[in-house]
Design an enzyme around this catalytic site. Structure first.
Site: not given
Ligand code: 1HE
Length: 262
Positions: A114, A26, A111, A134, A66, A62, A137, A142, A64
């Site tokens: 951001e 994503r 992010g 965030e 994670l 999506a 989680r 950041g 950082l």
């Molecule tokens: C990821 C990430 C990720 C998805 N890092 N792998 N960001 C978040 O908390 C957002 C987290 N993501 C989500 O809420 C959802 O994935 C989405 C709404 C964006 C999309 O949902 P969906 O149903 O289309 O996809 P999914 O099944 O959740 O994700 C598909 C794959 O992408 C899945 O991996 P798989 O191995 O099961 O196929 C997910 O784990 C992976 N994936 N998002 C890593 N973010 C400098 S500090 C900044 C602070 C932040 O940004 S905190 C992050 C906030």
């Protein structure tokens, strides 16, 4: 420069289109992907006069990576260093002097928001949603949100966004300034390209002043800001390139502004 893995770079005349291409995650931003993003904005293809920042797949970004964060189990200092890299990359996007138009869809979260906030114009298509999940989680922003997103939505609203993890749709995002235009589903990229082509026709000095000056001046005191505005206007208004444009206006060769057309 070696070929990037997580972004593609395409040029269309003066417009450079940077696309995040990590849709299986994503478009979550890993360390390597961040560096690729920084590199293209730091050293744009020759002749770039505006950028489009887009994404492949259903979601803009999506945030950082994670998974990488979990696997690396970073120390406090390592994460501080990482934040500085995010800040450096997004500062280059905001302050390189070249306008960046973001084409948003799906998740623009954490992010990802951001990153979008470092762009100058944000076009969102129906289906876009904005959030700062965030808190949920157990982490913190950041990549500059406390500065850029808080300035857009107000610090109080950002606190709420982070505590509640509420999502705003494209229309609500428009009301809050998270995006500047909402278009039909599937249309953000074409509208962003159209706008980027239009912006690329402005004189580069004028674009430079707009995209760097306004944000910087708003970090200054009133006295300093007004002085800095005068200095920028001094350079832009006396640029010989603008004389043709003014003549075209006098001779009614330019399109007139119309009410209600955005
Ligand atoms: C990821 C990430 C990720 C998805 N890092 N792998 N960001 C978040 O908390 C957002 C987290 N993501 C989500 O809420 C959802 O994935 C989405 C709404 C964006 C999309 O949902 P969906 O149903 O289309 O996809 P999914 O099944 O959740 O994700 C598909 C794959 O992408 C899945 O991996 P798989 O191995 O099961 O196929 C997910 O784990 C992976 N994936 N998002 C890593 N973010 C400098 S500090 C900044 C602070 C932040 O940004 S905190 C992050 C906030």
């Amino acid at each position: 420069m070696t070929k990037p893995n997580y972004i593609t770079i395409e040029t269309d005349g003066p417009v450079t289109i940077v696309t995040l291409v990590r849709e299986d995650r994503r478009n979550a931003i890993s360390e390597d992907m961040l560096l690729e993003i920084e590199n293209v904005f730091r050293a744009p293809p020759e002749g770039t006069r505006s950028f489009v920042l887009a994404a492949k797949g259903d979601h803009f970004c999506a945030g950082l990576d994670l998974r990488e964060h979990y696997d690396k189990d970073r120390s406090p200092i390592e994460f501080m260093t990482m934040c500085q890299k995010w800040h450096r990359a997004f500062d280059i996007i905001q302050f390189s002097g070249i306008p960046v138009i973001a084409a948003l869809k799906g998740a623009v979260v954490g992010g990802g928001l951001e990153l979008a906030a470092a762009a100058h114009v944000r076009i969102a298509e129906e289906g876009t949603f904005f959030a700062l999940p965030e808190g949920q989680r157990g982490i913190f922003t950041g990549g500059g949100a406390t500065v850029r997103v808080a300035r857009i939505v107000t610090p109080a609203r950002m606190v709420d966004m982070m505590l509640s993890a509420r999502t705003y749709d494209a229309r609500r995002g428009l009301d809050l300034g998270l995006c500047h235009e909402v278009v039909e589903a599937g249309q953000a990229l074409s509208r962003a390209r159209e706008l980027a082509a239009q912006v690329a026709r402005n004189p580069p000095t004028t674009n430079f002043a707009i995209v760097t000056g306004i944000s910087r001046i708003n970090d200054m005191s009133t006295t300093d800001g007004l002085f800095a505005e005068g200095l920028l206007a001094m350079a832009v208004q006396t640029n010989p390139e603008i004389r043709d444009r003014l003549e075209a206006f006098f001779s009614k060769k330019t399109k007139r502004l119309e009410p209600g057309v955005s």
